[in-house]
Design a protein around this motif. Structure first.
Motif, PDB file in Angstrom:
ATOM      1  N   GLY A  86       0.956  -0.996   0.059  1.00 13.80           N
ATOM      2  CA  GLY A  86       0.082   0.009   0.458  1.00 13.80           C
ATOM      3  C   GLY A  86       0.603   1.516   0.541  1.00 13.80           C
ATOM      4  O   GLY A  86       2.085   1.607  -0.203  1.00 13.80           O
ATOM      5  N   ASN A  87       0.390   2.355  -0.503  1.00 15.66           N
ATOM      6  CA  ASN A  87       0.979   3.560  -0.275  1.00 15.66           C
ATOM      7  C   ASN A  87       2.081   3.858   1.486  1.00 15.66           C
ATOM      8  O   ASN A  87       2.351   4.370   1.203  1.00 15.66           O
ATOM      9  CB  ASN A  87       0.197   5.334  -0.586  1.00 15.66           C
ATOM     10  N   VAL A  88       0.568   3.095   2.090  1.00 16.44           N
ATOM     11  CA  VAL A  88       1.338   2.851   3.734  1.00 16.44           C
ATOM     12  C   VAL A  88       1.864   1.866   4.021  1.00 16.44           C
ATOM     13  O   VAL A  88       0.764   0.719   4.732  1.00 16.44           O
ATOM     14  CB  VAL A  88       0.194   3.954   4.953  1.00 16.44           C
ATOM     15  N   VAL A  89       3.341   1.024   4.261  1.00 11.71           N
ATOM     16  CA  VAL A  89       3.036  -0.085   4.307  1.00 11.71           C
ATOM     17  C   VAL A  89       3.097  -0.511   6.472  1.00 11.71           C
ATOM     18  O   VAL A  89       4.013   1.064   6.785  1.00 11.71           O
ATOM     19  CB  VAL A  89       4.353  -0.466   3.916  1.00 11.71           C
ATOM     20  N   GLY A  90       2.248  -1.039   6.190  1.00 15.70           N
ATOM     21  CA  GLY A  90       2.402  -1.712   7.700  1.00 15.70           C
ATOM     22  C   GLY A  90       4.078  -2.513   8.538  1.00 15.70           C
ATOM     23  O   GLY A  90       4.344  -3.572   7.484  1.00 15.70           O
ATOM     24  N   VAL A  91       4.252  -1.940   9.270  1.00 21.00           N
ATOM     25  CA  VAL A  91       5.759  -2.627   9.506  1.00 21.00           C
ATOM     26  C   VAL A  91       5.244  -2.853  10.734  1.00 21.00           C
ATOM     27  O   VAL A  91       5.222  -2.032  11.943  1.00 21.00           O
ATOM     28  CB  VAL A  91       7.153  -1.627   9.427  1.00 21.00           C
ATOM     29  N   ASP A  92       6.480  -4.141  11.940  1.00 22.09           N
ATOM     30  CA  ASP A  92       5.478  -4.381  12.957  1.00 22.09           C
ATOM     31  C   ASP A  92       6.869  -4.423  13.650  1.00 22.09           C
ATOM     32  O   ASP A  92       8.298  -4.373  12.825  1.00 22.09           O
ATOM     33  CB  ASP A  92       5.632  -5.388  12.967  1.00 22.09           C
ATOM     34  N   ALA A  93       7.285  -3.294  14.909  1.00 21.72           N
ATOM     35  CA  ALA A  93       8.630  -3.489  15.710  1.00 21.72           C
ATOM     36  C   ALA A  93       9.090  -4.435  16.090  1.00 21.72           C
ATOM     37  O   ALA A  93       8.329  -5.672  15.902  1.00 21.72           O
ATOM     38  CB  ALA A  93       8.263  -2.775  16.957  1.00 21.72           C
ATOM     39  N   PRO A  94       9.641  -5.241  16.495  1.00 23.03           N
ATOM     40  CA  PRO A  94      11.239  -4.387  16.534  1.00 23.03           C
ATOM     41  C   PRO A  94      12.046  -3.573  14.974  1.00 23.03           C
ATOM     42  O   PRO A  94      11.578  -4.905  13.497  1.00 23.03           O
ATOM     43  CB  PRO A  94      12.526  -5.085  16.851  1.00 23.03           C
ATOM     44  N   VAL A  95      12.126  -2.454  14.557  1.00 21.04           N
ATOM     45  CA  VAL A  95      12.709  -1.973  13.073  1.00 21.04           C
ATOM     46  C   VAL A  95      13.907  -1.057  13.622  1.00 21.04           C
ATOM     47  O   VAL A  95      14.017  -0.462  14.650  1.00 21.04           O
ATOM     48  CB  VAL A  95      11.345  -1.792  12.284  1.00 21.04           C
ATOM     49  N   THR A  96      14.700  -0.748  12.960  1.00 21.34           N
ATOM     50  CA  THR A  96      15.687   0.059  12.599  1.00 21.34           C
ATOM     51  C   THR A  96      14.868   1.052  11.482  1.00 21.34           C
ATOM     52  O   THR A  96      15.649   0.864  10.220  1.00 21.34           O
ATOM     53  CB  THR A  96      17.409  -0.549  12.373  1.00 21.34           C
TER      54      THR A  96
ATOM     55  N   GLY B 253       5.265   5.805   2.395  1.00 24.99           N
ATOM     56  CA  GLY B 253       5.027   5.742   3.873  1.00 24.99           C
ATOM     57  C   GLY B 253       5.194   4.392   4.376  1.00 24.99           C
ATOM     58  O   GLY B 253       5.340   3.652   3.672  1.00 24.99           O
ATOM     59  N   ALA B 254       5.506   4.786   6.205  1.00 24.99           N
ATOM     60  CA  ALA B 254       5.448   3.247   6.268  1.00 24.99           C
ATOM     61  C   ALA B 254       4.878   4.141   8.289  1.00 24.99           C
ATOM     62  O   ALA B 254       4.730   4.842   8.114  1.00 24.99           O
ATOM     63  CB  ALA B 254       6.805   2.790   7.032  1.00 24.99           C
ATOM     64  N   LEU B 255       4.132   2.739   8.631  1.00 24.86           N
ATOM     65  CA  LEU B 255       2.881   2.634   9.301  1.00 24.86           C
ATOM     66  C   LEU B 255       3.964   1.490  10.663  1.00 24.86           C
ATOM     67  O   LEU B 255       3.187   0.398  10.600  1.00 24.86           O
ATOM     68  CB  LEU B 255       1.772   2.412   9.760  1.00 24.86           C
ATOM     69  N   VAL B 256       5.056   2.495  11.858  1.00 26.11           N
ATOM     70  CA  VAL B 256       5.872   1.076  12.368  1.00 26.11           C
ATOM     71  C   VAL B 256       4.666   0.766  13.860  1.00 26.11           C
ATOM     72  O   VAL B 256       3.728   2.318  14.834  1.00 26.11           O
ATOM     73  CB  VAL B 256       6.792   1.668  13.157  1.00 26.11           C
ATOM     74  N   SER B 257       4.135  -0.025  14.096  1.00 28.97           N
ATOM     75  CA  SER B 257       3.082  -0.279  15.053  1.00 28.97           C
ATOM     76  C   SER B 257       3.732  -1.318  15.953  1.00 28.97           C
ATOM     77  O   SER B 257       4.673  -2.125  15.423  1.00 28.97           O
ATOM     78  CB  SER B 257       1.962  -1.074  14.959  1.00 28.97           C
ATOM     79  N   GLY B 258       3.570  -1.754  17.866  1.00 27.34           N
ATOM     80  CA  GLY B 258       3.396  -3.072  18.357  1.00 27.34           C
ATOM     81  C   GLY B 258       5.256  -2.829  18.602  1.00 27.34           C
ATOM     82  O   GLY B 258       6.318  -3.189  20.200  1.00 27.34           O
ATOM     83  N   ALA B 259       5.366  -0.976  18.998  1.00 29.08           N
ATOM     84  CA  ALA B 259       6.794  -0.705  19.437  1.00 29.08           C
ATOM     85  C   ALA B 259       6.992  -0.639  20.915  1.00 29.08           C
ATOM     86  O   ALA B 259       5.827  -0.345  21.229  1.00 29.08           O
ATOM     87  CB  ALA B 259       7.637   0.436  18.517  1.00 29.08           C
ATOM     88  N   ALA B 260       7.984  -0.881  21.046  1.00 22.02           N
ATOM     89  CA  ALA B 260       7.870  -0.432  22.923  1.00 22.02           C
ATOM     90  C   ALA B 260       8.102   0.886  23.756  1.00 22.02           C
ATOM     91  O   ALA B 260       8.654   2.048  23.630  1.00 22.02           O
ATOM     92  CB  ALA B 260       8.706  -1.570  23.831  1.00 22.02           C
ATOM     93  N   THR B 261       7.768   0.987  24.865  1.00 24.26           N
ATOM     94  CA  THR B 261       7.871   2.349  25.388  1.00 24.26           C
ATOM     95  C   THR B 261       8.579   2.409  26.165  1.00 24.26           C
ATOM     96  O   THR B 261       9.883   3.809  26.159  1.00 24.26           O
ATOM     97  CB  THR B 261       6.435   2.887  26.472  1.00 24.26           C
ATOM     98  N   ALA B 262       9.424   1.503  26.275  1.00 20.86           N
ATOM     99  CA  ALA B 262      10.972   1.596  27.095  1.00 20.86           C
ATOM    100  C   ALA B 262      11.608   0.058  26.631  1.00 20.86           C
ATOM    101  O   ALA B 262      11.447  -0.528  25.911  1.00 20.86           O
ATOM    102  CB  ALA B 262      10.861   0.607  28.240  1.00 20.86           C
ATOM    103  N   LEU B 263      13.030   0.993  26.210  1.00 24.72           N
ATOM    104  CA  LEU B 263      13.403   0.274  25.878  1.00 24.72           C
ATOM    105  C   LEU B 263      14.011  -0.820  26.692  1.00 24.72           C
ATOM    106  O   LEU B 263      14.733  -1.342  28.036  1.00 24.72           O
ATOM    107  CB  LEU B 263      15.412   1.052  25.389  1.00 24.72           C
ATOM    108  N   GLU B 264      14.954  -1.878  26.367  1.00 27.38           N
ATOM    109  CA  GLU B 264      16.095  -3.110  27.067  1.00 27.38           C
ATOM    110  C   GLU B 264      17.220  -2.834  27.059  1.00 27.38           C
ATOM    111  O   GLU B 264      18.078  -1.541  26.064  1.00 27.38           O
ATOM    112  CB  GLU B 264      15.870  -4.464  25.512  1.00 27.38           C
ATOM    113  N   PRO B 265      17.232  -3.238  28.091  1.00 26.95           N
ATOM    114  CA  PRO B 265      18.700  -1.917  28.502  1.00 26.95           C
ATOM    115  C   PRO B 265      19.524  -3.079  27.469  1.00 26.95           C
ATOM    116  O   PRO B 265      19.799  -4.163  27.439  1.00 26.95           O
ATOM    117  CB  PRO B 265      18.807  -2.366  29.685  1.00 26.95           C
ATOM    118  N   THR B 266      20.679  -2.228  27.460  1.00 29.82           N
ATOM    119  CA  THR B 266      21.892  -2.792  26.492  1.00 29.82           C
ATOM    120  C   THR B 266      22.845  -3.081  27.761  1.00 29.82           C
ATOM    121  O   THR B 266      22.611  -2.292  28.793  1.00 29.82           O
ATOM    122  CB  THR B 266      22.606  -1.527  25.536  1.00 29.82           C
TER     123      THR B 266
END
Lengths: 368, 455
Positions: free
Chosen positions: B41-51, B154-167
């Motif tokens: 689509g014009n706006v691709v759905g993308v699931d987190a994790p993503v860079t 465009g792309a729409l990223v869903s499912g991203a976490a609010t907090a980062l996993e600590p590195t």
């Protein structure tokens, strides 16, 4: 491929660049051998064709009106990116404005312009068209290789000879100098002006109000050499009481990321900018002009300021419409790293205070 | 011949070495890519994790550095926000490699269109000349341009976490800022190319302060700022308060687009309705999405680029609220620090071309978004000040412009209504910052950079 299999290219850095650094260290200032200096001088001479190509690109895209630029360019491809065209436009029109103010300010005498490292610059020809009745004595000084090439171009193109107004332009093809009442091309290394017996500069008047131009010229020399050259010009060739001024166009801010990259990029082309680190900002440029003895005015502005403030809204709109410019952030970065600095002394003799009258209204940038 | 399976892997190997593939393979690759992209689509759905990555501009060696720093495909999922070509010397190799990876791992890599993926722009800024130089004809340029027309907008990223996993990365040597308590949830983290932590910022969720701001539109301006002076750049305002203090670990979606917003587009669905399969037009919604820039203005403004518009914080906040977005990620503008968050972290510019044009001296960045659910037991603590992402927060300075602007808050509350001041929590954001790869790397052909200056 797992990402830790991707080679870390940075590990190659030390080896790749080490040689270059050693090479530079050997050729440091003061200890430089004849060979290194010749290489550098050649690189500096070569910058002239770079400027000529940029000028042609600007003319072809409609930024500048300069029917003479094409006669001097020898580069096969002169198309420049929009941001470079814009930068060349700002540079050229900024200096044009200062020169225009000078030439249109009434005085009882003729006026004189000395263009240092003029190379293929077309300003004399353009001024002849613009001010056909203005009694002007114009001098250009450059390396003999550059002046010879320039004279050959003039010989090839009748419209250039017409502007000189010399129907007997019958110089030998090898001639490197030209002299007339209004236009003079001097073939010499600027550094020779500082020697104990400075060479004569034919037709150079010690008393006419004099504007000295350095568009990317003195920047290639050592600060003390520059001081020496200017001192000779302002006290020996031109009398210390004569109204005189200097207009500089050169880069600034060598210490930020862009400046450091510029210095390193140019050094790979054997181009070094010794005064850049000596006068890194606008404040330093003004102070340096005062040091040269320009007690009546020392001003400076970066080319971003000049584009914003000196160029009229209509003209901005015209220029912006010439090419689609996608490099805005880069352009701003570039324009902030070049400046025009101008300083003057009003003198006592004829044409007194011409520069104060000419430039009192020209706005400079605060601080910097 | 057909490009698929082992042929494709061979092409990838060859391109990774920065060697162009033959013209017939390019044609085949572009055909395959178009078949794939036409389904998007014009706006691709993308699931987190993503860079998420910004402009590349043909800086092939730096793209390799990006993969080294961010992880290789397919181990890391990537979303490239356009401007693959022009300016750099290796637009062809860079774009074809990305395209090969797209065809090889379609679910692992997303490519959206930038304003340089256009016939008109590539003829001015280098890609056309490069194709002509490398193949002797414009065929390859034409194949690539046909692919450009099919790239999503465009792309729409869903499912991203609010907090980062600590590195577990070590702390970089020159870091002097106090890092937050390891117990706290990490909202922003900046790592250098070696994975060392340069900056870490905790999300200090505070139910009390958000509860206060709920009933009082001025609470935003009076709410406390960051806990230590060193973090004042990330001065929180009511604008990033969490929602009702309830335990929630989801975040709104993240819209990725090359340029920005359009006055003709007030919802993501309107982007979906555009007919994108064409050359980038000179005006209109599609053009704006690829050309516009955020700016410190009210509402909309004319763009000095001659295409697209400028848009202010009010536009972004309104758009994000209406579309349930927590963040807009975009590229398009050179930022010396590699990334720049603006407007209370409602929009971020990501720039991935280090030392742009071999002249600018900037660093580059990529933005990692983690997967939600990794901290499902997450409960927001009431441990003091709420300090969300800052206004105009950038790397290095750790100082945003002017802290909280009461005036802006007042203006927003009048324009948007009080609820608009509390957009969703942004996703946890890990920025990896990297510098340019050396140009004389062995094993890869590299033209000596000749950057133009005024001489």
């Amino acid at each position: 491929m797992d990402n830790n299999q991707i080679p870390n290219l940075k590990t190659l850095l030390g080896r790749g660049r080490g040689g270059g650094l050693r090479g530079r260290a050997r050729g440091g200032y003061g200890s430089s051998t004849q060979g290194d200096e010749a290489v550098r001088d050649n690189a500096v001479r070569g910058t002239d064709q770079d400027a000529a190509g940029s000028r042609v690109s600007c003319v072809e895209f409609g930024y500048l009106d300069d029917p003479y630029a094409k006669f001097f360019a020898t580069q096969s491809s002169t198309r420049r990116l929009p941001l470079l065209n814009r930068g060349t436009y700002v540079r050229t029109s900024a200096i044009d404005q200062l020169v225009d103010h000078f030439l249109t300010t009434p005085t009882s005498t003729q006026k004189q312009i000395i263009s240092l490292g003029a190379g293929t610059d077309t300003r004399y020809f353009r001024l002849r068209d613009k001010y056909p009745n203005e009694p002007l004595v114009y001098h250009e000084i450059d390396f003999a290789t550059n002046t010879t090439a320039k004279l050959q171009s003039i010989r090839r193109h009748p419209s250039l000879q017409d502007r000189i107004g010399d129907s007997h332009f019958a110089l030998k093809p090898t001639a490197d100098s030209y002299h007339s009442a209004s236009y003079n091309i001097h073939a010499l290394d600027l550094r020779s002006l500082t020697t104990s017996s400075p060479p004569p500069l034919e037709n150079l008047s010690p008393t006419l109000p004099t504007l000295i131009l350095s568009e990317m010229c003195l920047i290639y020399l050592h600060p003390t050499t520059v001081s020496g050259i200017l001192n000779r010009l302002l006290t020996h060739y031109v009398s210390p009481r004569t109204p005189a001024s200097l207009v500089l166009y050169e880069p600034i801010f060598p210490h930020d990321a862009f400046g450091r990259t510029m210095i390193s990029n140019l050094s790979t082309r054997n181009i070094h900018l010794p005064t850049l680190t000596a006068y890194p900002g606008l404040v330093d440029q003004r102070a340096r002009l005062r040091q040269y003895g320009f007690g009546d005015g020392c001003r400076a502005a970066d080319t971003k300021f000049i584009w914003r403030v000196w160029v009229s809204e209509e003209e901005k709109e015209r220029v912006a419409g010439l090419e689609m410019l996608d490099e805005l952030e880069e352009l701003e970065l570039l324009l902030r790293h070049y400046c025009v600095a101008w300083g003057w002394r009003d003198g006592e003799g004829e044409g007194e205070d011409v520069f104060s009258r000419a430039w009192s209204e020209v706005r400079e940038q605060d601080g910097g | 011949m057909s490009i698929g399976g082992s042929d494709l892997d061979r092409a990838i190997t060859q391109l990774r070495a920065c060697r162009p593939i033959p013209e017939n393979q390019v044609r085949e690759l572009c055909y395959k890519a178009r078949e794939l992209l036409i389904e998007e689509g014009n706006v691709v759905g993308v699931d987190a994790p993503v860079t998420i990555c910004g402009d590349i501009h043909g800086q092939f060696h730096d793209l390799m550095e990006l993969f080294r720093v961010g992880g290789d495909v397919p181990d890391t999922n990537y979303l490239f926000m356009g401007d693959f070509v022009d300016r750099g010397f290796y637009s062809l190799e860079s774009f074809l490699l990305l395209l090969c990876l797209k065809v090889r791992y379609p679910d692992r890599i997303t490519l959206i269109r930038g304003n340089h993926e256009s016939r008109q722009i590539t003829t001015v800024y280098g890609f056309y000349d490069e194709c002509l130089r490398k193949y002797g004809s414009a065929n390859v340029w034409r194949y690539c341009c046909e692919v450009f027309d099919y790239l999503a907008l465009g792309a729409l990223v869903s499912g991203a976490a609010t907090a980062l996993e600590p590195t577990d990365g070590p702390i970089a040597d020159n870091v002097t800022v106090d890092l937050p308590d390891p117990e706290q949830d990490i909202e922003i983290e900046t790592l250098n190319a070696n994975g060392e932590v340069m900056f870490r910022y905790a999300r200090n969720g505070d139910s009390q302060s958000s509860a206060t701001s709920q009933g009082n539109s001025n609470a935003a301006s009076s709410s406390p700022v960051g806990p230590t002076p060193s973090r004042s750049g990330a001065a929180g305002t009511g604008a990033t308060s969490s929602v009702n203090g309830s335990a929630r670990n989801d975040t709104g979606a993240i819209l990725c687009v090359h340029g920005g917003l359009s006055p003709l587009i007030d919802s993501i669905d309107k982007i979906r309705l555009l007919d994108r399969k064409q050359e980038v037009p000179h005006e209109g919604a599609m053009c704006d999405l690829l050309w516009s820039d955020p700016d410190e203005i009210d509402g909309w403004g004319l763009s000095p680029r001659g295409a697209g518009f400028l848009f202010g914080a009010d536009i972004v906040k309104c758009f994000n609220y209406k579309n349930d977005l927590s963040l807009i990620a975009r590229a398009h503008q050179l930022v010396m620090e590699g990334f720049k968050e603006m407007f209370d972290s409602t929009i971020v510019t990501v720039w991935s071309a280090p030392n742009y044009c071999y002249r600018c001296g900037n660093v580059a960045a990529i933005l990692e978004l983690g997967e939600d659910g990794s901290n499902a037991g997450f409960v927001r603590r009431s441990n003091g000040d709420r300090a969300g992402g800052g206004r105009g927060w950038i790397l290095g300075s750790n100082a945003g412009p002017n802290g909280t602007s009461n005036e802006e808050n007042r203006r927003l509350s009048s324009v948007l209504g009080e609820s608009m001041q509390r957009p969703r929590d942004g996703p946890g954001r890990r920025y990896r910052v990297f510098e340019a790869a050396p140009q004389d790397s062995r094993g890869m052909p590299a033209k000596k950079p000749v950057a133009d200056y005024f001489l």
